[in-house]
Design a protein around this motif. Structure first.
Motif, PDB file in Angstrom:
ATOM      1  N   ALA A  60       0.816  -1.213   0.000  1.00  0.00           N
ATOM      2  CA  ALA A  60       0.000   0.000   0.000  1.00  0.00           C
ATOM      3  C   ALA A  60       0.853   1.267   0.000  1.00  0.00           C
ATOM      4  O   ALA A  60       0.309   2.370  -0.087  1.00  0.00           O
ATOM      5  N   GLY A  61       2.180   1.110   0.118  1.00  0.00           N
ATOM      6  CA  GLY A  61       3.064   2.269   0.174  1.00  0.00           C
ATOM      7  C   GLY A  61       2.957   3.011   1.490  1.00  0.00           C
ATOM      8  O   GLY A  61       3.151   4.230   1.546  1.00  0.00           O
ATOM      9  N   MET A  62       2.653   2.286   2.581  1.00  0.00           N
ATOM     10  CA  MET A  62       2.439   2.925   3.879  1.00  0.00           C
ATOM     11  C   MET A  62       3.362   2.380   4.970  1.00  0.00           C
ATOM     12  O   MET A  62       3.031   2.449   6.148  1.00  0.00           O
ATOM     13  N   MET A  63       4.524   1.883   4.593  1.00  0.00           N
ATOM     14  CA  MET A  63       5.466   1.352   5.589  1.00  0.00           C
ATOM     15  C   MET A  63       5.964   2.432   6.551  1.00  0.00           C
ATOM     16  O   MET A  63       6.268   2.149   7.698  1.00  0.00           O
ATOM     17  N   ASN A  64       6.052   3.660   6.099  1.00  0.00           N
ATOM     18  CA  ASN A  64       6.593   4.735   6.932  1.00  0.00           C
ATOM     19  C   ASN A  64       5.530   5.743   7.351  1.00  0.00           C
ATOM     20  O   ASN A  64       5.854   6.877   7.681  1.00  0.00           O
ATOM     21  N   CYS A  65       4.273   5.337   7.346  1.00  0.00           N
ATOM     22  CA  CYS A  65       3.196   6.252   7.707  1.00  0.00           C
ATOM     23  C   CYS A  65       3.143   6.450   9.226  1.00  0.00           C
ATOM     24  O   CYS A  65       3.705   5.675  10.000  1.00  0.00           O
ATOM     25  N   LYS A  66       2.462   7.505   9.637  1.00  0.00           N
ATOM     26  CA  LYS A  66       2.275   7.784  11.063  1.00  0.00           C
ATOM     27  C   LYS A  66       1.189   6.832  11.599  1.00  0.00           C
ATOM     28  O   LYS A  66       0.094   6.769  11.047  1.00  0.00           O
ATOM     29  N   PRO A  67       1.475   6.094  12.678  1.00  0.00           N
ATOM     30  CA  PRO A  67       0.474   5.161  13.221  1.00  0.00           C
ATOM     31  C   PRO A  67      -0.758   5.882  13.762  1.00  0.00           C
ATOM     32  O   PRO A  67      -0.668   6.998  14.262  1.00  0.00           O
ATOM     33  N   ALA A  68      -1.898   5.238  13.644  1.00  0.00           N
ATOM     34  CA  ALA A  68      -3.158   5.762  14.188  1.00  0.00           C
ATOM     35  C   ALA A  68      -3.441   5.073  15.514  1.00  0.00           C
ATOM     36  O   ALA A  68      -3.099   3.900  15.701  1.00  0.00           O
ATOM     37  N   PRO A  69      -4.073   5.769  16.468  1.00  0.00           N
ATOM     38  CA  PRO A  69      -4.341   5.167  17.781  1.00  0.00           C
ATOM     39  C   PRO A  69      -5.467   4.135  17.787  1.00  0.00           C
ATOM     40  O   PRO A  69      -5.554   3.309  18.687  1.00  0.00           O
ATOM     41  N   PRO A  71      -8.340   1.827  14.902  1.00  0.00           N
ATOM     42  CA  PRO A  71      -8.597   1.523  13.488  1.00  0.00           C
ATOM     43  C   PRO A  71      -9.783   2.276  12.889  1.00  0.00           C
ATOM     44  O   PRO A  71      -9.883   2.418  11.687  1.00  0.00           O
ATOM     45  N   ILE A  72     -10.705   2.748  13.746  1.00  0.00           N
ATOM     46  CA  ILE A  72     -11.923   3.407  13.235  1.00  0.00           C
ATOM     47  C   ILE A  72     -12.500   4.282  14.328  1.00  0.00           C
ATOM     48  O   ILE A  72     -12.313   4.016  15.526  1.00  0.00           O
ATOM     49  N   PHE A 110     -14.108  -5.246  13.169  1.00  0.00           N
ATOM     50  CA  PHE A 110     -15.204  -4.311  12.921  1.00  0.00           C
ATOM     51  C   PHE A 110     -14.822  -3.294  11.852  1.00  0.00           C
ATOM     52  O   PHE A 110     -15.591  -3.034  10.917  1.00  0.00           O
ATOM     53  N   ALA A 111     -13.644  -2.719  11.971  1.00  0.00           N
ATOM     54  CA  ALA A 111     -13.216  -1.694  11.012  1.00  0.00           C
ATOM     55  C   ALA A 111     -13.098  -2.270   9.603  1.00  0.00           C
ATOM     56  O   ALA A 111     -13.543  -1.652   8.629  1.00  0.00           O
ATOM     57  N   LEU A 129     -11.001   5.477   5.347  1.00  0.00           N
ATOM     58  CA  LEU A 129     -11.094   4.460   6.405  1.00  0.00           C
ATOM     59  C   LEU A 129     -10.043   3.378   6.190  1.00  0.00           C
ATOM     60  O   LEU A 129      -9.363   2.962   7.137  1.00  0.00           O
ATOM     61  N   LEU A 130      -9.886   2.915   4.961  1.00  0.00           N
ATOM     62  CA  LEU A 130      -8.898   1.887   4.648  1.00  0.00           C
ATOM     63  C   LEU A 130      -7.489   2.359   5.036  1.00  0.00           C
ATOM     64  O   LEU A 130      -6.720   1.618   5.650  1.00  0.00           O
ATOM     65  N   LYS A 131      -7.178   3.605   4.730  1.00  0.00           N
ATOM     66  CA  LYS A 131      -5.865   4.149   5.092  1.00  0.00           C
ATOM     67  C   LYS A 131      -5.712   4.262   6.602  1.00  0.00           C
ATOM     68  O   LYS A 131      -4.637   4.020   7.141  1.00  0.00           O
ATOM     69  N   ARG A 132      -6.785   4.616   7.297  1.00  0.00           N
ATOM     70  CA  ARG A 132      -6.711   4.693   8.762  1.00  0.00           C
ATOM     71  C   ARG A 132      -6.454   3.315   9.362  1.00  0.00           C
ATOM     72  O   ARG A 132      -5.667   3.169  10.295  1.00  0.00           O
TER      73      ARG A 132
END
Length: 191
Positions: A60-69, A71-72, A110-111, A129-132
């Protein structure tokens, strides 16, 4: 389950009989199967899909993304509104990959289910949502499922339903989980 001397001897006799009857090979201790890492602990097994999760993030090209606390946002429900996305095939592929990740990551169920409700016609809010979810996976990729033995054989079940909860179709969502002792043995979520 802990093997005692007599149960260990019984197990060895069973293995010996199987070897005499069938051409079997001892593949040693299970460590990795179908994208699931298996680690034996003192109290049971720990199942993790860390390698698989990282492969999905990389795709998805998201290996270095900022983590979310989380999923939804648990309060909000997605509707079918919004602009259509450019690449619905990529959305479906990532949503399907996340579905397989729920084998050991019940916190995603659920997410991911919410994202999969819109696979037929994904919109910009659904892609967000998918990106989150992927950002949450980035921060929790080493999480997994701990299976442990227990002498407690009581069966406990929980269920819940969100009647007419879909803002577009007014369809209901229901789910359940069943425990045998402390071990989760069955779960489902349906719309």
């Amino acid at each position: 389950m802990v093997l005692t001397g007599s149960s260990s001897a019984l197990l060895q006799r069973i293995v010996d009989r199987l070897r005499a009857e069938f051409a079997i090979k001892d593949l040693s201790e299970l460590r990795f199967f179908l994208g699931i890492d298996v680690k034996r602990t003192a109290s049971g097994f720990y199942l993790s899909q860390k390698r698989y999760a990282e492969a999905v993030l990389d795709r998805a090209g998201m290996m270095n993304c900022k983590p979310a606390p989380a999923p939804i946002d648990a309060k909000g429900k997605l509707s079918a509104d919004g602009a259509p996305i450019d690449d619905a095939t990529s959305y479906r592929s990532l949503a399907g990959a996340l579905q397989y990740l729920t084998v050991t990551r019940l916190d995603l169920a659920f997410a991911v289910q919410q994202a999969c409700l819109h696979m037929h016609d994904p919109r910009v809010p659904h892609q967000a949502l998918l990106k989150r979810i992927l950002r949450y996976v980035r921060g929790t990729s080493s999480m997994g499922l701990h299976l442990c033995g227990s002498r407690n054989l009581s069966i406990t079940a929980y269920s819940d339903a969100d009647w007419a909860g879909c803002p577009d179709t007014r369809r209901s969502t229901s789910g359940f989980c069943v425990f045998l002792g402390d071990a989760l043995v069955s779960w489902s979520s349906k719309r």
